[in-house]
Design an enzyme around this catalytic site. Structure first.
Site, PDB file in Angstrom:
ATOM      1  N   GLU A 177      -1.578   9.281  -1.344  1.00  0.00           N
ATOM      2  CA  GLU A 177       0.384   9.129  -1.376  1.00  0.00           C
ATOM      3  C   GLU A 177       1.564   9.973  -1.554  1.00  0.00           C
ATOM      4  OE1 GLU A 177       1.635   5.905  -3.407  1.00  0.00           O
ATOM      5  OE2 GLU A 177      -0.411   3.918  -2.416  1.00  0.00           O
ATOM      6  N   ASP A 195       1.333  -1.296   2.267  1.00  0.00           N
ATOM      7  CA  ASP A 195       2.149  -0.425   0.984  1.00  0.00           C
ATOM      8  C   ASP A 195       1.708   0.412   0.069  1.00  0.00           C
ATOM      9  OD1 ASP A 195       5.112  -0.702   0.059  1.00  0.00           O
ATOM     10  OD2 ASP A 195       4.432  -1.102  -1.846  1.00  0.00           O
ATOM     11  N   HIS A 244       4.678   2.485  -0.476  1.00  0.00           N
ATOM     12  CA  HIS A 244       4.854   1.622  -2.705  1.00  0.00           C
ATOM     13  C   HIS A 244       5.993   1.252  -3.093  1.00  0.00           C
ATOM     14  CE1 HIS A 244       1.289   2.354  -5.401  1.00  0.00           C
ATOM     15  NE2 HIS A 244       2.350   0.850  -5.413  1.00  0.00           N
ATOM     16  N   ARG A 288      -3.806  -1.328  -3.633  1.00  0.00           N
ATOM     17  CA  ARG A 288      -3.693   0.357  -4.252  1.00  0.00           C
ATOM     18  C   ARG A 288      -4.852   0.551  -2.743  1.00  0.00           C
ATOM     19  NH1 ARG A 288      -0.816  -0.233  -7.463  1.00  0.00           N
ATOM     20  NH2 ARG A 288      -1.653   1.104  -9.841  1.00  0.00           N
TER      21      ARG A 288
END
Length: 314
Positions: free
Chosen positions: A261, A256, A280, A232
């Protein structure tokens, strides 16, 4: 039985539609997030499912409760975004998704190899017709120490994958797993910071882990450390990591996830040197997508049938 599905991506839509048709479930779906402007779509629904960007604020949960919604099912393994305490106070049951950890584990190993072999520079230079080796000499994983933060299903699978490379593996977790000890040595967090050439983060986002990779933590790490985060984004203080990347304290980062986001244009990491940011997608193998959609529909059906599965706030 009726489900309202939010944040439905184009690749998810035919899968969830097929599952609902198979089980005789009425489905309403939208690519929009669940929030104050879209919550009314769930009127008359038994269950709601979202990804991780929806707004589970008190007002939205109150509205869903008024519509008769009984179960909220995340199509993510993480559920920190779901306002668990307030949902519990209203009597909701929250379920998270589940899928095999191999997709994230394999992606993490790929990212580690890309970082230590300076793949970003090699790719960009090749696109510019620069085939020299200047600045592209990397390291071999077998000579390095990898610190794994979090040894749950994903962390443990990564440790097993890394064991084949012959590197030293150290790990940290509040709950130690005896099975991990066959592959890695548990150490305290300061030792992991001090001795790791590579640090990969796989802990859940909790109040005590939020912002844990900050200026002070980075100062305890080796000069030239490589940091991976496939968990996260909020566990990293992004300005502090940016400063460390630009100063050379951190040699490379493979991320990632970011704090917001999709990534915002003002995110400082976009100005960082030696940083790979992906959208992600580490979980996103075809097998994982099918499994998490199966799990989501199963979670809602099981709860409404009186046999709850994967409940995170019992």
């Amino acid at each position: 039985m009726k489900i309202a599905a939010y944040e439905v991506r184009p690749d998810e839509k035919p899968v969830i539609e097929g599952l609902c048709k198979k089980y005789g479930i009425d489905l309403i779906s939208t690519p929009a997030n669940l929030d104050k402007t879209t919550a009314n779509m769930a009127a008359g629904c038994d269950g709601v499912t979202t990804l991780g960007q929806s707004d589970y604020c008190n007002e939205v949960l109150d509205e869903l409760k008024g519509y008769g919604v009984q179960v909220l099912a995340s199509r993510c393994v993480g559920y920190n975004h779901m306002n668990c305490d307030y949902a519990r106070s209203l009597g909701f049951r929250l379920c998270n998704g589940a899928y095999a950890p191999n997709g994230v584990a394999e992606y993490t190993v790929m990212a580690i190899l890309m970082c230590i072999r300076k793949f970003k520079k090699a790719l960009y230079n090749t696109n510019d017709n620069d085939f020299t080796l200047k600045g592209k000499m990397g390291r071999e994983l077998r000579t390095m120490t990898v610190g794994v933060m979090g040894t749950g299903k994903i962390g443990f699978t990564i440790i097993k994958c890394l064991s084949g490379f012959g590197c030293r593996i150290i790990a940290n977790d509040v709950y130690e797993n005896d099975a991990v000890r066959a592959y890695a040595e548990y150490v305290d967090l300061d030792t992991l910071y001090r001795e790791s050439d590579i640090i990969t983060i796989h802990t859940p986002l909790l109040p005590e882990t939020t912002g844990m990779i900050d200026r002070e933590a980075i100062a305890k790490m080796k000069d030239g450390v490589i940091i991976l985060n496939n968990s996260r984004g909020q566990m990293v203080v992004e300005q502090d990591l940016t400063d460390a990347l630009n100063s050379g304290k951190v040699a490379f980062a493979g991320l990632d996830v970011v704090s917001t986001e999709p990534i915002r244009a003002d995110n400082p990491l976009l100005t960082a040197k030696n940083c790979i940011i992906t959208p992600h997608m580490s979980w996103g193998s075809q097998g994982s997508r099918q499994r998490i959609m199966d799990c989501t529909v199963s979670n809602i059906r099981a709860f409404l049938n009186g046999t709850p599965e994967n409940v995170v706030n019992p």
